[in-house]
Design a protein around this motif. Structure first.
Motif, PDB file in Angstrom:
ATOM      1  N   LEU A 178       0.827  -1.210   0.000  1.00 41.59           N
ATOM      2  CA  LEU A 178       0.000   0.000   0.000  1.00 41.59           C
ATOM      3  C   LEU A 178       0.860   1.259   0.000  1.00 41.59           C
ATOM      4  N   ILE A 179       1.898   1.260   0.824  1.00 40.87           N
ATOM      5  CA  ILE A 179       2.791   2.414   0.859  1.00 40.87           C
ATOM      6  C   ILE A 179       3.497   2.567  -0.486  1.00 40.87           C
ATOM      7  N   ALA A 180       3.940   1.455  -1.062  1.00 41.86           N
ATOM      8  CA  ALA A 180       4.631   1.499  -2.353  1.00 41.86           C
ATOM      9  C   ALA A 180       3.711   1.976  -3.480  1.00 41.86           C
ATOM     10  N   SER A 181       2.403   1.801  -3.315  1.00 40.95           N
ATOM     11  CA  SER A 181       1.475   2.281  -4.346  1.00 40.95           C
ATOM     12  C   SER A 181       1.478   3.800  -4.443  1.00 40.95           C
ATOM     13  N   GLY A 182       2.147   4.442  -3.502  1.00 38.41           N
ATOM     14  CA  GLY A 182       2.301   5.889  -3.563  1.00 38.41           C
ATOM     15  C   GLY A 182       3.085   6.358  -4.771  1.00 38.41           C
ATOM     16  N   PHE A 183       3.845   5.463  -5.400  1.00 38.62           N
ATOM     17  CA  PHE A 183       4.558   5.840  -6.612  1.00 38.62           C
ATOM     18  C   PHE A 183       3.593   6.037  -7.775  1.00 38.62           C
ATOM     19  N   ILE A 184       2.394   5.464  -7.675  1.00 43.67           N
ATOM     20  CA  ILE A 184       1.359   5.640  -8.704  1.00 43.67           C
ATOM     21  C   ILE A 184       0.389   6.748  -8.285  1.00 43.67           C
ATOM     22  N   VAL A 185      -0.083   6.652  -7.041  1.00 43.59           N
ATOM     23  CA  VAL A 185      -0.998   7.658  -6.481  1.00 43.59           C
ATOM     24  C   VAL A 185      -0.290   8.245  -5.255  1.00 43.59           C
ATOM     25  N   PRO A 186       0.326   9.420  -5.381  1.00 38.78           N
ATOM     26  CA  PRO A 186       1.162   9.961  -4.292  1.00 38.78           C
ATOM     27  C   PRO A 186       0.483  10.046  -2.923  1.00 38.78           C
ATOM     28  N   THR A 187      -0.808  10.240  -2.872  1.00 39.19           N
ATOM     29  CA  THR A 187      -1.517  10.302  -1.593  1.00 39.19           C
ATOM     30  C   THR A 187      -1.393   8.986  -0.823  1.00 39.19           C
ATOM     31  N   MET A 188      -1.148   7.902  -1.554  1.00 40.31           N
ATOM     32  CA  MET A 188      -1.056   6.593  -0.899  1.00 40.31           C
ATOM     33  C   MET A 188       0.179   6.460  -0.012  1.00 40.31           C
ATOM     34  N   PHE A 189       1.197   7.295  -0.205  1.00 37.06           N
ATOM     35  CA  PHE A 189       2.314   7.282   0.745  1.00 37.06           C
ATOM     36  C   PHE A 189       1.791   7.591   2.140  1.00 37.06           C
ATOM     37  N   PHE A 190       0.984   8.643   2.227  1.00 32.63           N
ATOM     38  CA  PHE A 190       0.414   9.043   3.509  1.00 32.63           C
ATOM     39  C   PHE A 190      -0.636   8.043   3.990  1.00 32.63           C
ATOM     40  N   MET A 191      -1.588   7.711   3.112  1.00 26.73           N
ATOM     41  CA  MET A 191      -2.667   6.804   3.516  1.00 26.73           C
ATOM     42  C   MET A 191      -2.123   5.408   3.849  1.00 26.73           C
ATOM     43  N   GLY A 192      -1.164   4.946   3.084  1.00 28.53           N
ATOM     44  CA  GLY A 192      -0.552   3.651   3.372  1.00 28.53           C
ATOM     45  C   GLY A 192       0.141   3.653   4.728  1.00 28.53           C
ATOM     46  N   ALA A 193       0.824   4.753   5.046  1.00 29.43           N
ATOM     47  CA  ALA A 193       1.478   4.866   6.354  1.00 29.43           C
ATOM     48  C   ALA A 193       0.441   4.894   7.476  1.00 29.43           C
ATOM     49  N   MET A 194      -0.680   5.578   7.239  1.00 26.44           N
ATOM     50  CA  MET A 194      -1.732   5.627   8.252  1.00 26.44           C
ATOM     51  C   MET A 194      -2.318   4.228   8.490  1.00 26.44           C
ATOM     52  N   PHE A 195      -2.548   3.501   7.409  1.00 29.82           N
ATOM     53  CA  PHE A 195      -3.095   2.152   7.575  1.00 29.82           C
ATOM     54  C   PHE A 195      -2.056   1.187   8.140  1.00 29.82           C
ATOM     55  N   ALA A 196      -0.785   1.420   7.876  1.00 28.37           N
ATOM     56  CA  ALA A 196       0.259   0.599   8.506  1.00 28.37           C
ATOM     57  C   ALA A 196       0.265   0.837  10.015  1.00 28.37           C
ATOM     58  N   ALA A 197       0.070   2.087  10.421  1.00 22.36           N
ATOM     59  CA  ALA A 197      -0.030   2.391  11.850  1.00 22.36           C
ATOM     60  C   ALA A 197      -1.272   1.732  12.457  1.00 22.36           C
ATOM     61  N   LEU A 198      -2.386   1.767  11.725  1.00 24.93           N
ATOM     62  CA  LEU A 198      -3.595   1.076  12.193  1.00 24.93           C
ATOM     63  C   LEU A 198      -3.357  -0.433  12.290  1.00 24.93           C
ATOM     64  N   TRP A 199      -2.630  -0.984  11.321  1.00 23.71           N
ATOM     65  CA  TRP A 199      -2.325  -2.419  11.339  1.00 23.71           C
ATOM     66  C   TRP A 199      -1.497  -2.760  12.576  1.00 23.71           C
ATOM     67  N   TRP A 200      -0.483  -1.939  12.848  1.00 22.33           N
ATOM     68  CA  TRP A 200       0.341  -2.177  14.031  1.00 22.33           C
ATOM     69  C   TRP A 200      -0.523  -2.138  15.288  1.00 22.33           C
ATOM     70  N   ALA A 201      -1.377  -1.117  15.394  1.00 23.61           N
ATOM     71  CA  ALA A 201      -2.237  -0.992  16.571  1.00 23.61           C
ATOM     72  C   ALA A 201      -3.199  -2.177  16.676  1.00 23.61           C
ATOM     73  N   SER A 202      -3.729  -2.628  15.562  1.00 25.62           N
ATOM     74  CA  SER A 202      -4.648  -3.767  15.568  1.00 25.62           C
ATOM     75  C   SER A 202      -3.951  -5.028  16.059  1.00 25.62           C
ATOM     76  N   VAL A 203      -2.743  -5.250  15.599  1.00 22.24           N
ATOM     77  CA  VAL A 203      -1.994  -6.445  16.019  1.00 22.24           C
ATOM     78  C   VAL A 203      -1.591  -6.315  17.486  1.00 22.24           C
ATOM     79  N   HIS A 204      -1.014  -5.170  17.838  1.00 19.36           N
ATOM     80  CA  HIS A 204      -0.507  -4.962  19.194  1.00 19.36           C
ATOM     81  C   HIS A 204      -1.618  -5.049  20.243  1.00 19.36           C
ATOM     82  N   TYR A 205      -2.649  -4.231  20.059  1.00 25.20           N
ATOM     83  CA  TYR A 205      -3.722  -4.199  21.051  1.00 25.20           C
ATOM     84  C   TYR A 205      -4.638  -5.418  20.941  1.00 25.20           C
ATOM     85  N   GLY A 206      -4.753  -5.973  19.765  1.00 23.42           N
ATOM     86  CA  GLY A 206      -5.535  -7.195  19.601  1.00 23.42           C
ATOM     87  C   GLY A 206      -4.939  -8.346  20.397  1.00 23.42           C
ATOM     88  N   ARG A 207      -3.611  -8.454  20.381  1.00 23.43           N
ATOM     89  CA  ARG A 207      -2.955  -9.504  21.176  1.00 23.43           C
ATOM     90  C   ARG A 207      -3.171  -9.278  22.669  1.00 23.43           C
TER      91      ARG A 207
END
Length: 123
Positions: free
Chosen positions: A68-97
């Motif tokens: 998702l972050i790498a898709s920012g090379f096609i759609v530049p906004t995805m650098f930011f959105m991909g990073a936001m969802f990566a942070a959400l993914w980390w929080a989901s894994v961390h707090y989910g455990r």
């Protein structure tokens, strides 16, 4: 953990769909290519919802976050959105455990308490 991670992945399905709409405006990309790649990524998000708790499931989710972050090379906004969802993914894994551990601890306490009550009351 499964619920939080699956919620993040379903959110990513929508994000990928919207990014596909933006990518269609790029004159260098064909509509077929955009929707093939977007469709595969969206399907993977849904499929990964079912394998979160299996060995390697979280790692597959991380690979998707990197894509998702790498898709920012096609759609530049995805650098930011991909990073936001990566942070959400980390929080989901961390707090989910942590939630899973707390549920297991409460279940063990309840079972021990039920066993003590059953053993303490002669019938």
């Amino acid at each position: 953990m499964r619920t939080l991670c699956a919620s993040t992945l379903i959110g990513e399905v929508f994000l990928i769909g919207f990014a596909g709409l933006v990518a269609m405006k790029d004159p260098d990309l064909s509509m077929g290519t955009v929707w093939t790649v977007s469709g595969i990524a969206m399907a993977l998000c849904v499929l990964f919802c079912g394998v979160i708790t299996r060995p390697g499931g979280v790692q597959l989710g991380w690979a998707l976050q990197i894509a998702l972050i790498a898709s920012g090379f096609i759609v530049p906004t995805m650098f930011f959105m991909g990073a936001m969802f990566a942070a959400l993914w980390w929080a989901s894994v961390h707090y989910g455990r942590k939630i899973d551990e707390a549920k297991a601890r409460f279940a063990a306490q309840a079972q021990a308490q039920a066993g003590a009550e059953a053993g303490g009351n002669p019938a």
